[in-house]
Design a protein around this motif. Structure first.
Motif, mmCIF file in Angstrom:
data_model
loop_
_atom_site.group_PDB
_atom_site.id
_atom_site.type_symbol
_atom_site.label_atom_id
_atom_site.label_comp_id
_atom_site.label_asym_id
_atom_site.label_seq_id
_atom_site.Cartn_x
_atom_site.Cartn_y
_atom_site.Cartn_z
ATOM 1 N N SER A 122 38.425 38.731 -8.096
ATOM 2 C CA SER A 122 37.292 38.978 -7.303
ATOM 3 C C SER A 122 37.382 38.835 -6.051
ATOM 4 O O SER A 122 36.928 39.589 -5.086
ATOM 5 C CB SER A 122 36.193 38.045 -7.895
ATOM 6 N N MET A 123 38.347 38.063 -5.571
ATOM 7 C CA MET A 123 38.800 37.859 -3.980
ATOM 8 C C MET A 123 39.302 39.073 -3.470
ATOM 9 O O MET A 123 38.967 39.312 -2.291
ATOM 10 C CB MET A 123 39.833 36.856 -3.929
ATOM 11 N N PHE A 124 40.036 40.010 -4.045
ATOM 12 C CA PHE A 124 40.407 41.128 -3.429
ATOM 13 C C PHE A 124 39.626 42.448 -3.864
ATOM 14 O O PHE A 124 39.923 43.671 -3.329
ATOM 15 C CB PHE A 124 41.906 41.358 -4.013
ATOM 16 N N PHE A 125 38.699 42.492 -4.911
ATOM 17 C CA PHE A 125 38.065 43.660 -5.270
ATOM 18 C C PHE A 125 36.770 43.843 -4.554
ATOM 19 O O PHE A 125 35.752 43.235 -4.953
ATOM 20 C CB PHE A 125 37.913 43.510 -6.634
ATOM 21 N N GLY A 126 36.895 44.293 -3.242
ATOM 22 C CA GLY A 126 35.679 44.464 -2.448
ATOM 23 C C GLY A 126 35.584 45.988 -2.489
ATOM 24 O O GLY A 126 36.106 46.826 -2.942
ATOM 25 N N SER A 127 34.563 46.401 -1.322
ATOM 26 C CA SER A 127 34.188 47.831 -1.255
ATOM 27 C C SER A 127 35.193 48.823 -0.851
ATOM 28 O O SER A 127 35.093 49.835 -1.803
ATOM 29 C CB SER A 127 33.049 47.872 -0.003
ATOM 30 N N GLY A 128 36.306 48.369 0.083
ATOM 31 C CA GLY A 128 37.430 49.584 0.287
ATOM 32 C C GLY A 128 38.175 49.647 -0.841
ATOM 33 O O GLY A 128 38.740 50.908 -1.089
ATOM 34 N N ASN A 129 38.242 48.892 -1.890
ATOM 35 C CA ASN A 129 38.981 49.026 -3.035
ATOM 36 C C ASN A 129 38.572 50.151 -3.849
ATOM 37 O O ASN A 129 39.303 50.746 -5.022
ATOM 38 C CB ASN A 129 39.262 47.717 -3.925
ATOM 39 N N LEU A 130 37.259 50.406 -3.709
ATOM 40 C CA LEU A 130 36.593 51.450 -4.590
ATOM 41 C C LEU A 130 36.758 52.907 -3.905
ATOM 42 O O LEU A 130 36.608 54.005 -4.528
ATOM 43 C CB LEU A 130 35.111 51.232 -4.779
ATOM 44 N N VAL A 131 37.248 52.963 -2.774
ATOM 45 C CA VAL A 131 37.182 54.290 -2.031
ATOM 46 C C VAL A 131 38.811 54.601 -1.728
ATOM 47 O O VAL A 131 39.239 55.807 -1.965
ATOM 48 C CB VAL A 131 36.565 54.073 -0.351
ATOM 49 N N PHE A 132 39.638 53.612 -1.282
ATOM 50 C CA PHE A 132 40.867 54.024 -0.940
ATOM 51 C C PHE A 132 41.883 54.591 -2.105
ATOM 52 O O PHE A 132 42.673 55.538 -2.064
ATOM 53 C CB PHE A 132 41.686 52.924 -0.162
#
Length: 351
Positions: free
Chosen positions: A3-13
């Protein structure tokens, strides 16, 4: 850790990596797994070996680094980078629900909401996090299953494998998860210190599970980006995930996914706004300004940067990351070697 690393940018890049892979999605996936998964978990390991003491970790660069590096990192993760990026990704998802919503109006309303919720973050963030992570994972599984069924695998081009791998590495930089590891890992380390078992075996098992989850999701998103690449040509990066959700799940289910993305971005934004405003209040102003003022300054900057849109923000911070990220990786690995094998001159050791 996941959860610490799974943020908004992780859905895009990962989607961008897949879109640009020209069918070499395996090489592209390996690239983003290297810098988007392995490197951040090395960052957690380094902080674990330093007992979560970021001051000692950065002091190896000299005393000024204990102020200037956190300022740079929190600026990039905060209003000048990830925080503003969260707003644009949330706007991209919101546009699937209300297509005519302008970015500046959405950003203004988002900043006002973030301001109010940040003041109550101790209650809001755990509640949203406990609900949103399972919801996002379930959404991703559904999108992966139905999305893969609806389109064919992309044709592999005769050239471009190495370029796809390099692009995966660079897009992994953009997640900035190594920076997140430096500042968020203290929560993981505190939790591990409460375990009765030896903390290192528990840490390694936890890291393996978290890295496996994150790697699986990246691999799926890269594949979806490659498969839907022809349709994504004119879709802005921040709207790609919502677009694929709409194609995979249909117009009825996609809004649920979009709401989950918006709330996930909001949760991340609350944490990042709080981190930067606290640094601004405590380290820069030396508590001469109240929290409300430091938070207002933070969100005003984030509002201005967010109006540049996702691509505009990437043009600003991309060159910075391309220059600094490799150095940070080497510094992190050096810290691990220093703690495990003492490979540093005695005069440079930190007590």
């Amino acid at each position: 850790m996941f959860s610490m690393f799974f943020g908004s940018g992780n859905l895009v890049f990962p989607l961008i990596v897949g879109q640009l892979s020209e069918g070499h999605y395996v090489f592209a996936t390996l690239g983003i797994l290297l810098t988007g998964v392995l490197v951040p978990f090395l960052g957690i390991l380094a902080m674990f070996l330093f007992n979560g003491d970021s001051h000692s970790f950065f002091a190896r660069l000299g005393k000024p680094a204990t102020f200037w590096f956190p300022l740079l990192a929190l600026s990039l993760m905060g209003p000048f980078g990830v925080l503003a990026r969260c707003i644009t990704v949330a706007h991209g998802a919101f546009r699937l629900l209300l297509p005519e919503t302008s970015l500046w109006a959405f950003s203004l309303c988002s900043c006002a909401l973030i301001f109010l919720l940040t003041l109550r973050k101790n209650r809001i963030v755990p509640l949203l996090g406990s609900v949103l992570t399972p919801l996002l994972l379930a959404s991703l599984v559904a999108i992966a299953i139905f999305g893969v069924m609806k389109v064919d695998l992309p044709a592999v081009q005769s050239t471009g494998a190495w370029q796809s791998f390099k692009n995966g590495i660079f897009q992994g930089y953009q997640t900035m998860d190594l920076l997140a590891a430096f500042f968020f890992s203290v929560f993981v380390i505190k939790h591990l210190s409460q375990k009765k078992e030896e903390s290192l075996p528990v840490f390694l098992k936890s890291a393996f599970i978290g890295a496996a989850l994150l790697s699986s999701i990246y691999a799926v998103l890269v594949l979806l980006g490659a498969m839907y690449a022809p349709q994504l040509g004119n879709v802005p990066p921040q709207e790609m995930f919502g677009f694929i959700a709409q194609q995979a799940l249909g117009p009825m289910a996609a809004p649920i996914v979009c709401v989950a993305v918006i709330l996930a971005c909001l949760t991340t934004a609350i944490v990042l706004a709080s981190l930067f405003s606290d640094f601004l209040k405590n380290e820069i102003s030396k508590s001469r300004i109240p929290t409300s003022v430091s938070l207002t300054i933070t969100l005003l900057i984030a509002f201005g940067i967010s109006t540049l849109q996702f691509s505009g923000i990437m043009k600003i911070i991309g060159p910075i990351l391309e220059f600094t990220y490799p150095a940070l990786i080497v510094f992190t690995i050096g810290g691990i070697f220093h703690k495990l094998w003492g490979l540093v001159p005695k005069s440079h050791k930190i007590s």
